[in-house]
Design an enzyme around this catalytic site. Structure first.
Site, PDB file in Angstrom:
ATOM      1  N   PRO A 174      -3.173 -11.460  10.733  1.00 62.82           N
ATOM      2  CG  PRO A 174      -1.297 -11.780  11.890  1.00 62.82           C
ATOM      3  CD  PRO A 174      -1.747 -12.093  10.472  1.00 62.82           C
TER       4      PRO A 174
ATOM      5  CG  ASN B  67      -0.168   0.045   2.407  1.00 58.12           C
ATOM      6  OD1 ASN B  67       0.426   0.676   2.776  1.00 58.12           O
ATOM      7  ND2 ASN B  67      -0.488  -1.076   3.244  1.00 58.12           N
TER       8      ASN B  67
HETATM    9  O1  C5P Z   1      -6.556  -1.369   8.564  1.00 56.27           O
HETATM   10  P1  C5P Z   1      -7.526  -0.957   9.754  1.00 56.27           P
HETATM   11  O2  C5P Z   1      -8.191   0.229   9.385  1.00 56.27           O
HETATM   12  O3  C5P Z   1      -8.088  -1.819  10.485  1.00 56.27           O
HETATM   13  O4  C5P Z   1      -6.344  -0.052  10.597  1.00 56.27           O
HETATM   14  C1  C5P Z   1      -6.625   0.223  11.909  1.00 56.27           C
HETATM   15  C2  C5P Z   1      -5.628   0.217  13.056  1.00 56.27           C
HETATM   16  O5  C5P Z   1      -5.389  -1.155  13.067  1.00 56.27           O
HETATM   17  C3  C5P Z   1      -4.192   0.701  12.414  1.00 56.27           C
HETATM   18  O6  C5P Z   1      -3.844   1.497  13.847  1.00 56.27           O
HETATM   19  C4  C5P Z   1      -3.557  -0.313  12.023  1.00 56.27           C
HETATM   20  O7  C5P Z   1      -2.055   0.020  12.445  1.00 56.27           O
HETATM   21  C5  C5P Z   1      -3.945  -1.541  13.005  1.00 56.27           C
HETATM   22  N1  C5P Z   1      -3.891  -2.669  12.190  1.00 56.27           N
HETATM   23  C6  C5P Z   1      -2.886  -3.757  12.858  1.00 56.27           C
HETATM   24  N2  C5P Z   1      -3.320  -5.064  12.286  1.00 56.27           N
HETATM   25  C7  C5P Z   1      -3.727  -5.297  11.086  1.00 56.27           C
HETATM   26  C8  C5P Z   1      -4.831  -4.242  10.455  1.00 56.27           C
HETATM   27  C9  C5P Z   1      -4.746  -3.038  10.939  1.00 56.27           C
HETATM   28  O8  C5P Z   1      -2.430  -3.387  13.869  1.00 56.27           O
HETATM   29  N3  C5P Z   1      -3.845  -6.289  10.557  1.00 56.27           N
END
Ligand code: C5P
Length: 397
Positions: free
Chosen positions: A304, A208
């Site tokens: 995860p 990304n």
């Molecule tokens: O991708 P998402 O919108 O769910 O991300 C929200 C928060 O969760 C961010 O702080 C991101 O760093 C964290 N996150 C994570 N592990 C993931 C997906 C997101 O720690 N697999």
């Protein structure tokens, strides 16, 4: 500033030792006293006379110097400083440190010290990338040794790659971060940053647009308040924060493991843009076109959720902060996300392309907590990081 601070500078035997002369000057500019130690090999690259003349101090070179021992024993020497800096930290010195060898003055001081140690590695790119060096680095990081660099670039040996010692001013910044007394002194904060790369085959991956700029800025702001920072980063373009324990990973699953190993922490800030899925059964050979006009189907499985895992860990940090990059209905989605993940704060931002936030230098954040939504004005990522670090310091008390 480093007024009144004493740095024990161990100069290893590498061509980058010439930069350590400049480092002495830059540390002095900030008010530090530098006590220099030269390894036997270092004395082949820079002379004890130049080092001593620049430092305005006696230079120590030999473990078995009876005059030195009578004036100040090596144990005392290792404790009299506020910080021990090893620059350049050669592959050999790193190996000795990782193994706990103590067969000359420099390695003995490193074993005997009760102070924090910061290394600035410098070596040929192959030596740096050698599994033995990487293993030693991991051991040293695990022992709480701080590191800065190396940087990528041309080398004295004519090759190009990672292994150039950080520039003197970068090392000074890392020294300042390591010595800073601030409200977060003694606190360990974990920061995730950057994108993750999810391999499709050995040459292709899904990624990304995250640059890691906000995560790096947060780590630097936390360091400047005195925190000990573990910085787990995917392959990001932003420079690594000097003075943090940097753990480089590629995939979300590697990031999850690194985060798990970094706990316990007093606070965690998950700023990484973690991929939601990985390719199941990524090919170990480069995939080929088969003339059918279609790409072979890829199967995906969920990665995860690191933020959720940290929020629900047995060793849960007192404060867990996540980000929500959204393109619509920002506050509602972020509030839902906070509940779903079980974190304390969510920093919501609007990443529609027209905002220029993703990959840009500014951020417009709304902080969602149990108390509700608090809108911050649009500001630079550095300012947002400083504001967040101050709030974290306040919350940890
Ligand atoms: O991708 P998402 O919108 O769910 O991300 C929200 C928060 O969760 C961010 O702080 C991101 O760093 C964290 N996150 C994570 N592990 C993931 C997906 C997101 O720690 N697999």
């Amino acid at each position: 500033m480093l007024t009144g601070r004493k740095v024990l500078l161990i100069i290893g035997g590498g061509i980058a030792a010439y930069k350590s002369l400049e480092l002495i000057r830059r540390l002095q500019d900030r008010g530090a006293t530098v006590v220099p130690v030269l390894t036997r090999a270092a004395a082949e690259f820079v002379t004890p006379l130049s080092v001593s003349a620049l430092a305005g101090q006696k230079v120590f070179t030999d473990l078995f110097d009876l005059t030195d021992e009578a004036e100040m024993g090596h144990i005392e020497l290792s404790r009299a400083a506020d910080l021990v800096v090893v620059a350049p930290a050669t592959a050999d010195l790193m190996a000795k440190m990782a193994q706990g060898l103590a067969n000359d003055l420099a390695s003995t001081l490193l074993m005997a010290t009760d102070k924090r140690v910061l290394i600035a590695p410098a070596m040929n790119v192959r030596m740096w990338e050698h599994p033995a060096t990487q293993r030693n680095l991991a051991t040293l990081n695990g022992d709480g040794i701080l590191s800065v660099g190396p940087n990528e670039g041309g080398m004295a040996c004519g090759e190009f790659g990672s292994g150039r010692m950080s520039e003197p001013l970068e090392i000074v910044t890392a020294v300042e971060a390591a010595l800073r007394d601030g409200p977060l002194k003694g606190r360990h904060v974990l920061v995730t940053s950057g994108p993750t790369h999810e391999p499709i085959d050995p040459v292709r991956y899904i990624a990304n647009r995250s640059s890691g700029a906000q995560g790096s800025a947060i780590a630097r702001a936390l360091l400047s308040l005195g925190a000990e920072v573990t910085f787990v980063t995917g392959p990001a373009s932003a420079p690594r924060p000097a003075g943090a324990h940097v753990v480089e990973v590629e995939t979300a699953r590697q990031m999850a493991d690194a985060v798990d190993q970094a706990l316990p922490a007093d606070a965690a800030v998950c700023a990484a843009a973690v991929a939601d899925w990985h390719v199941v059964g990524a090919s170990d050979k480069k995939m080929k076109k088969d003339g059918s006009g279609e790409m072979p189907p890829l199967n995906f499985a969920e990665n995860p959720d690191i933020l959720k895992t940290v929020s629900n860990a047995a060793a849960r940090p007192k404060l867990v902060v996540g980000f929500a990059a959204e393109t619509d209905d920002v506050i509602r989605h972020a509030t839902e996300k906070r509940a779903r993940k079980g974190c304390d704060w969510i920093l919501a931002n609007d990443v529609r392309p027209e905002t220029g936030i993703m990959g840009g230098s500014e951020n417009a954040i709304t902080l969602i907590s149990a108390e509700g939504a608090e809108e911050w004005p649009r500001m630079s990522k550095e300012q947002a990081a400083a504001k967040l670090a101050a709030r974290i310091a306040e919350a940890l008390g």
